[in-house]
Design an enzyme around this catalytic site. Sequence first.
Site, PDB file in Angstrom:
ATOM      1  NE  ARG A 290       0.706   3.623  -4.218  1.00 17.55           N
ATOM      2  CZ  ARG A 290       1.467   2.561  -4.435  1.00 17.55           C
ATOM      3  NH1 ARG A 290       0.946   1.344  -4.336  1.00 17.55           N
ATOM      4  NH2 ARG A 290       2.749   2.700  -4.710  1.00 17.55           N
ATOM      5  CG  ASP A 291       3.512   0.852  -1.461  1.00 13.75           C
ATOM      6  OD1 ASP A 291       2.939  -0.207  -1.160  1.00 13.75           O
ATOM      7  OD2 ASP A 291       4.583   0.881  -2.078  1.00 13.75           O
TER       8      ASP A 291
ATOM      9  CG  HIS B  73       8.490   1.975  -4.949  1.00 20.73           C
ATOM     10  ND1 HIS B  73       7.542   2.856  -4.459  1.00 20.73           N
ATOM     11  CD2 HIS B  73       8.180   0.774  -4.417  1.00 20.73           C
ATOM     12  CE1 HIS B  73       6.702   2.193  -3.671  1.00 20.73           C
ATOM     13  NE2 HIS B  73       7.076   0.921  -3.625  1.00 20.73           N
TER      14      HIS B  73
ATOM     15  CG  HIS C 177       8.985  -2.819  -1.000  1.00 18.68           C
ATOM     16  ND1 HIS C 177       7.800  -3.464  -0.751  1.00 18.68           N
ATOM     17  CD2 HIS C 177       8.634  -1.679  -1.641  1.00 18.68           C
ATOM     18  CE1 HIS C 177       6.787  -2.745  -1.231  1.00 18.68           C
ATOM     19  NE2 HIS C 177       7.264  -1.671  -1.783  1.00 18.68           N
TER      20      HIS C 177
ATOM     21  CB  CYS D 174       3.237  -5.545  -3.352  1.00 12.80           C
ATOM     22  SG  CYS D 174       2.256  -5.857  -4.826  1.00 12.80           S
TER      23      CYS D 174
ATOM     24  CG  ASN E 127       6.740   0.920   0.705  1.00 11.85           C
ATOM     25  OD1 ASN E 127       6.984   0.973  -0.483  1.00 11.85           O
ATOM     26  ND2 ASN E 127       5.545   0.602   1.170  1.00 11.85           N
TER      27      ASN E 127
END
Length: 311
Positions: free
Chosen positions: A15-16, A212, A214, A245, A254
Amino acid sequence: MASPSQVLVSEVGPRDGLQSIASTLTLAAKKKWIDALAHSGLKEIEVGSFVSPKWVPQLADTAEVVAHALGIEGLKVAVLVPNLQGATAAVQAGAHKITLPFSASETHSLKNVRRTHAQMFEEVAAIAALLHSVDGARRPRFEVGMSTAFGCTYEGVVPADRVVALAEGAMRAGCDEVGLSDSVGYANPAQIRDLVSRVKRAIGAETFAGLHLHNTRGLGLANVIAGLEVGVTTFDASQAGLGGCPFAPGATGNIVTEDLVFMLEAMGITTGIDLGKLLNAREVLASVLPHEPLYGFVHAAGLPLGFDAAS
Ligand code: ZN
């Protein structure tokens, strides 16, 4: 507080990672990669996002990806949803977990999902109401992911008091748990210890979903250590550090799943993940994404002599 003996690594690359790169993987390639990831022992994978394909065309096939991932035994299938419409699609698809991103920075919220904080609380309440109407066994767990919790590229400093108040508000509005996201890589270990402790005190340790992080400024794993020190047991990570993002300029990367798993296992913290198989999954990713930059140290350096990769 002693470090946890066990940690859940939640893989968010499909996803990310995939939403942030120029290439679009085919459905077949996604399935192959997700299979390889799950085969390594990852127990939770965020496989896509029910966001309009107009905004994120790379994830337009999320319903099919979820359908495939649901066939993998023991895997918790997570998805991102930007709003009630996305949550409705996630329920229909049968996802086990949904995460609604909620920006602590109102400027980022307006740019990311075009909603004020007040409108976001309404969205949380509407999703909670939807989930209450779903039969228990099919009801996904509902996390609010508090993004830009440690700082924002538009607003700069995001006051900790505001993050705590928003987390409490989200719980009141009906989500099951709140996690904190360093969406733009501003966090430092002291800040992690402070803010996580405060949010856990405010909403309860059992409803703190995790971190979460980064690695934008190289502090990703240091921030994991700080999280462990205050009892965090769930960390998101992305294979090969894929992604960032797309709505926060300058934010890339990430924390790398392979490097995170290596650090945790080397410290004697159980992840249930076979690092050798995880590195094989990275080869699968590299083969389907030959033109994207992949990150991480363990893959490049190899495992230390005598390191037992099999979990
Ligand atoms: Zn991220």
